[in-house]
Design an enzyme around this catalytic site. Structure first.
Site, PDB file in Angstrom:
ATOM      1  N   CYS A   1       0.818  -1.224   0.000  1.00  0.00           N
ATOM      2  CA  CYS A   1       0.000   0.000   0.000  1.00  0.00           C
ATOM      3  C   CYS A   1       0.851   1.273   0.000  1.00  0.00           C
ATOM      4  O   CYS A   1       0.322   2.366  -0.150  1.00  0.00           O
ATOM      5  CB  CYS A   1      -0.951   0.013   1.188  1.00  0.00           C
ATOM      6  SG  CYS A   1      -2.050  -1.397   1.216  1.00  0.00           S
TER       7      CYS A   1
ATOM      8  N   HIS B   1      -3.136   7.302   2.552  1.00  0.00           N
ATOM      9  CA  HIS B   1      -3.671   6.038   2.062  1.00  0.00           C
ATOM     10  C   HIS B   1      -5.037   5.814   2.704  1.00  0.00           C
ATOM     11  O   HIS B   1      -5.201   5.922   3.921  1.00  0.00           O
ATOM     12  CB  HIS B   1      -2.693   4.916   2.424  1.00  0.00           C
ATOM     13  CG  HIS B   1      -3.236   3.551   2.191  1.00  0.00           C
ATOM     14  ND1 HIS B   1      -3.965   3.223   1.068  1.00  0.00           N
ATOM     15  CD2 HIS B   1      -3.162   2.417   2.935  1.00  0.00           C
ATOM     16  CE1 HIS B   1      -4.308   1.949   1.140  1.00  0.00           C
ATOM     17  NE2 HIS B   1      -3.845   1.441   2.258  1.00  0.00           N
TER      18      HIS B   1
ATOM     19  N   ASN C   1     -10.381   0.518   0.301  1.00  0.00           N
ATOM     20  CA  ASN C   1      -8.925   0.499   0.285  1.00  0.00           C
ATOM     21  C   ASN C   1      -8.439  -0.109  -1.040  1.00  0.00           C
ATOM     22  O   ASN C   1      -8.621  -1.296  -1.279  1.00  0.00           O
ATOM     23  CB  ASN C   1      -8.447  -0.336   1.481  1.00  0.00           C
ATOM     24  CG  ASN C   1      -6.939  -0.467   1.558  1.00  0.00           C
ATOM     25  OD1 ASN C   1      -6.228  -0.176   0.596  1.00  0.00           O
ATOM     26  ND2 ASN C   1      -6.450  -0.916   2.698  1.00  0.00           N
TER      27      ASN C   1
END
Ligand code: UT7
Length: 337
Positions: free
Chosen positions: A116, A264, A294
């Site tokens: 990520c 993020h 996500n």
């Protein structure tokens, strides 16, 4: 001595999966509720790439970014596709993307798996390559232009070399639809930026890795995402604000002087904890987790593109972007528009 570096963000693009999946839809797969998901994560929906590949989403996002940057295909000398969900182990997604975009033969096409944090890692690599390797940049453009026999074009082209950095993920096939604390989080999508070296545009990044194989992983031969959510949560709310503070201190900029923080989009509560630790107002933290969930390496890139579409980005603004995830990796970057 501090390294002087710079990166101009010239174009943004994004793409999503083709299937919108709301929390109400998730209730059919797994024992959960819209109320639980929204209150614990801030997510209301996500997109799955039901009939689209990772490369297809990457290409759509890239085409938009290249259009906005008005970058000639031959000027893209580095292509970095950040992803932990490539369509196949080899060849790299970046090669398929280069082919579909029609980039020049000597583009350096790289897949980068930074989980990520991938997009932050990718921008950092792009900036270093563009700054440190001008010969490659020139050679790439020169060779293509030389094939046209146009010397003037060759010289002009050498001045303007770009990197295309894409965060692209197709995570949905890796979800265990019986693991309710994990499957509700993730979605598919892609975000892309076209960047070029510009010493007047400040760019500073701080990336790291605290090795851990257990908290968040996806094995190659039994490919299902396994996550200890609370451990990742603890890592994110301690490491990310600390890394941002270190980055700002190194850059001699206060948090108050930053226009937007683009974190993020993993959990709204994580974003909020980061915000509280930095003592900043909510309005400075962009959020789109409600719609997208996500999307791992695509998340910050999609957010930047959406901010651009919404007219939030202005010349001269300072942004801090932050990624964190499996690895455990983290990456923060300060950029000026
Ligand atoms: O991209 C980077 C990687 N990922 C992250 O950043 C994720 C970070 N972690 C998180 O976002 C959160 O830890 C989660 C959203 C994954 C989980 O939230 P939590 O508040 O940490 O919940 P929990 O795992 O402590 O579970 C609390 C309760 C449990 O029930 P009991 O044991 O208290 O009865 C779970 O079984 O909530 C239950 N639960 C659910 N209930 C309804 C877990 N998932 C769900 C669900 N629906 N989807």
């Amino acid at each position: 001595m501090k390294r002087i570096s710079g990166l101009k963000f010239c174009g943004f693009g994004r793409a999503t999966g083709d299937l919108a999946v709301t929390n109400e839809d998730m209730e059919h797969f797994v024992d959960t509720s819209d109320e639980w998901i929204q209150s614990r994560t801030g997510i209301h929906s996500r997109y799955y790439a039901h009939s689209r590949s990772n490369a297809e989403m990457a290409v759509e996002a890239a085409e938009k970014a290249m259009r906005e940057a008005a970058a000639d295909k031959r000027q893209i000398v580095y292509l970095i596709v950040c992803s932990f969900t490539p369509d196949c182990a080899t060849p790299p997604v970046a090669c398929e993307v280069a082919g579909r975009l029609g980039l020049a033969e000597n583009v350096m096409a790289i897949d980068l798996n930074g989980a990520c944090s991938g997009f932050i890692y990718g921008c950092t690599v792009a900036e270093s390559l563009l700054q440190a390797n001008p010969i490659k940049s020139c050679a790439s453009v020169c060779q293509t232009a030389a094939a046209d026999g146009n010397i003037q074009k060759r010289l002009e082209g050498a001045k303007e070399s770009y990197a295309l950095v894409i965060g692209s993920e197709k995570i949905s096939p890796l979800l265990d639809m019986e693991d309710r604390s994990t499957c509700i989080l993730f979605g598919d999508g892609a975000g892309a930026v076209v960047v070029k070296y510009d010493e007047n545009k400040r760019f500073q990044a701080l990336c790291g890795c605290i090795p851990n194989q257990e908290i968040l992983y996806c094995a190659r031969f039994t490919p299902v995402i396994r996550m200890q959510g609370q451990e990742v949560y603890r890592f994110a709310v301690s490491k990310v604000p600390a890394a941002i503070c270190d980055l700002l201190e190194f850059s001699e900029i206060s948090a108050d002087e930053v226009d937007y923080f683009v974190c993020h989009q993993a959990n709204l509560r994580i974003i909020d904890q980061i915000r509280i630790k930095l003592r900043q107002p909510e309005a400075k933290f962009f959020r789109n987790i409600y719609e997208f969930g996500n999307t791992s390496a695509a998340s910050v890139a999609i957010a930047l593109c959406q901010m651009n579409e919404e007219g939030l980005l202005r010349e001269g603004m300072r942004l801090v972007c932050a990624g964190f995830g499996a690895g455990l990796t983290y990456g923060v970057m300060l950029l000026t528009l």
